[in-house]
Design a protein around this motif. Structure first.
Motif, PDB file in Angstrom:
ATOM      1  N   UNK A   1       0.804  -1.201   0.064  1.00 37.77           N
ATOM      2  CA  UNK A   1      -0.109  -0.120   0.085  1.00 37.77           C
ATOM      3  C   UNK A   1       0.802   1.084  -0.032  1.00 37.77           C
ATOM      4  N   UNK A   2       1.981   1.293   0.665  1.00 34.38           N
ATOM      5  CA  UNK A   2       2.709   2.246   1.023  1.00 34.38           C
ATOM      6  C   UNK A   2       3.333   2.646  -0.327  1.00 34.38           C
ATOM      7  N   UNK A   3       3.912   1.608  -1.167  1.00 35.33           N
ATOM      8  CA  UNK A   3       4.542   1.529  -2.475  1.00 35.33           C
ATOM      9  C   UNK A   3       3.543   2.350  -3.649  1.00 35.33           C
ATOM     10  N   UNK A   4       2.401   1.952  -3.513  1.00 38.91           N
ATOM     11  CA  UNK A   4       1.439   2.523  -4.540  1.00 38.91           C
ATOM     12  C   UNK A   4       0.988   4.061  -3.992  1.00 38.91           C
ATOM     13  N   UNK A   5       0.847   4.205  -2.819  1.00 37.83           N
ATOM     14  CA  UNK A   5       0.485   5.534  -2.314  1.00 37.83           C
ATOM     15  C   UNK A   5       1.563   6.530  -2.404  1.00 37.83           C
ATOM     16  N   UNK A   6       2.825   5.973  -2.319  1.00 41.63           N
ATOM     17  CA  UNK A   6       3.989   7.197  -2.872  1.00 41.63           C
ATOM     18  C   UNK A   6       4.053   7.397  -4.252  1.00 41.63           C
ATOM     19  N   UNK A   7       3.815   6.379  -5.029  1.00 38.97           N
ATOM     20  CA  UNK A   7       4.062   6.503  -6.407  1.00 38.97           C
ATOM     21  C   UNK A   7       2.932   7.488  -6.813  1.00 38.97           C
ATOM     22  N   UNK A   8       1.656   7.494  -6.248  1.00 37.52           N
ATOM     23  CA  UNK A   8       0.690   8.471  -6.708  1.00 37.52           C
ATOM     24  C   UNK A   8       0.909   9.837  -6.076  1.00 37.52           C
ATOM     25  N   UNK A   9       1.241   9.879  -4.836  1.00 35.40           N
ATOM     26  CA  UNK A   9       1.462  11.005  -4.048  1.00 35.40           C
ATOM     27  C   UNK A   9       2.751  11.934  -4.662  1.00 35.40           C
TER      28      UNK A   9
END
Length: 322
Positions: A42-50
């Motif tokens: 979840x952190x990986x996806x969130x940081x990519x979007x952020x």
């Protein structure tokens, strides 16, 4: 008549104010809460979007990891936040599971949140420690018949799709494997790679590096078809266990009081980012399927998820105390 006119004016002014906020948004840093520790899927996806959102908005989108209690700590914080667009929530299918297994929550997983977009769905993959004497699913099932009561399965926390899918795997295989919850993917993988636990139904996104490095062995993907990121790993059906499918998802929510005009604005900006070839390739390389849904479609999807996981919890007989 005068009172009706005043109420009408007040309503119109409120709509104008909401639209104005959407036009000027964001005027300060935005926080994206992730209910897991840094380093997990979840952190990986969130940081990519952020990262891309920060560029598009010419500002900062700060990822804040608030892990624990099957995502309910992070969800509770977001539910209480102001609906001004400056607190967003990147969560998973655990959000639609928690209400079925936690007897006391200080928020409503549906009513207290405004859906923005379902970014991606990611199938789970069965991974084991390389010391487990099984090179494929059939051999692993034979191993469980003999040693199942000594086998532990990890998850990133109580109430996650990985946890519940593990419970359903236990029922489907008639084995006595034991659940060991962790505070996120990263610590779960540390113990799995170290041999303290033997297996995990993990998101492909977070498991890929350890699979490629040989620290974990992938036996089967819980999907109807093979995934691009693991083309050589068979589905459960191909490996001899038809019908077993499990996936998690990553979606963006906001507090329920966020004006619809603002959620629509955020959705449009996120949608443009997710729909770029670069982001699509990145998500697919991590084992995900790009969804990029509208707020309305995401709301309908979450309703279906609530029903699906509710039935799964009932079948499993699982209950978790808060």
């Amino acid at each position: 008549m005068k009172h009706k006119w005043l109420r009408g004016c007040a309503f119109a002014l409120a709509l104008c104010a909401a639209a104005a906020r959407a036009d000027t948004y964001p005027a300060k840093p935005v926080t994206m809460v992730v209910p897991y520790p840094a380093g997990g899927a979840t952190d990986v996806v969130a940081r990519a979007v952020a990262e891309k959102l920060g560029t598009a908005w010419r500002g900062s989108v700060i990822v804040e990891n608030r892990a624990g209690a099957g995502t309910t700590i992070g969800a509770s914080a977001v539910a209480r936040a102001a609906g001004d667009g400056y607190t967003l929530y990147m969560t998973t299918s655990a959000h639609t599971i928690s209400g079925h297994i936690y007897s006391k929550l200080n928020y409503d997983p549906v009513k207290d949140f405004a859906p923005i977009t379902l970014v991606t769905k990611v199938p789970l993959v069965l991974v084991v420690n390389p010391s487990v004497p099984a090179g494929n699913l059939r051999e692993f099932l034979a191993y469980l018949e003999k040693q199942g009561d000594t086998v532990n399965f990890a998850s990133p926390g109580n109430g996650t799709a990985q946890h519940l899918s593990g419970e359903l795997f236990k029922i489907a295989t008639h084995t006595a494997i034991t659940h060991v919850p962790y505070r996120g993917d990263a610590p779960a993988f540390t113990d799995l790679a170290g041999g303290q636990v033997q297996m995990m139904l993990a998101t492909i996104t977070s498991a890929l590096p350890l699979i490629h490095s040989g620290k974990l062995r992938a036996l089967a993907v819980a999907s109807g078809t093979r995934v691009k990121a693991l083309p050589d790993v068979p589905t459960f059906g191909e490996a001899g266990m038809p019908g077993f499918e499990a996936a998690t998802w990553f979606g963006l929510l906001a507090p329920a009081s966020t004006p619809p005009a603002l959620t629509q604005r955020i959705y449009q900006d996120v949608s443009r980012i997710v729909d770029t070839p670069e982001m699509r390739e990145r998500i697919e390389s991590l084992g995900g399927e790009v969804v990029n849904s509208t707020p309305q479609a995401f709301a309908a999807f979450m309703t279906d998820e609530q029903a699906k996981w509710g039935k799964a919890v009932k079948v499993s007989g699982m209950a978790v105390n808060p």
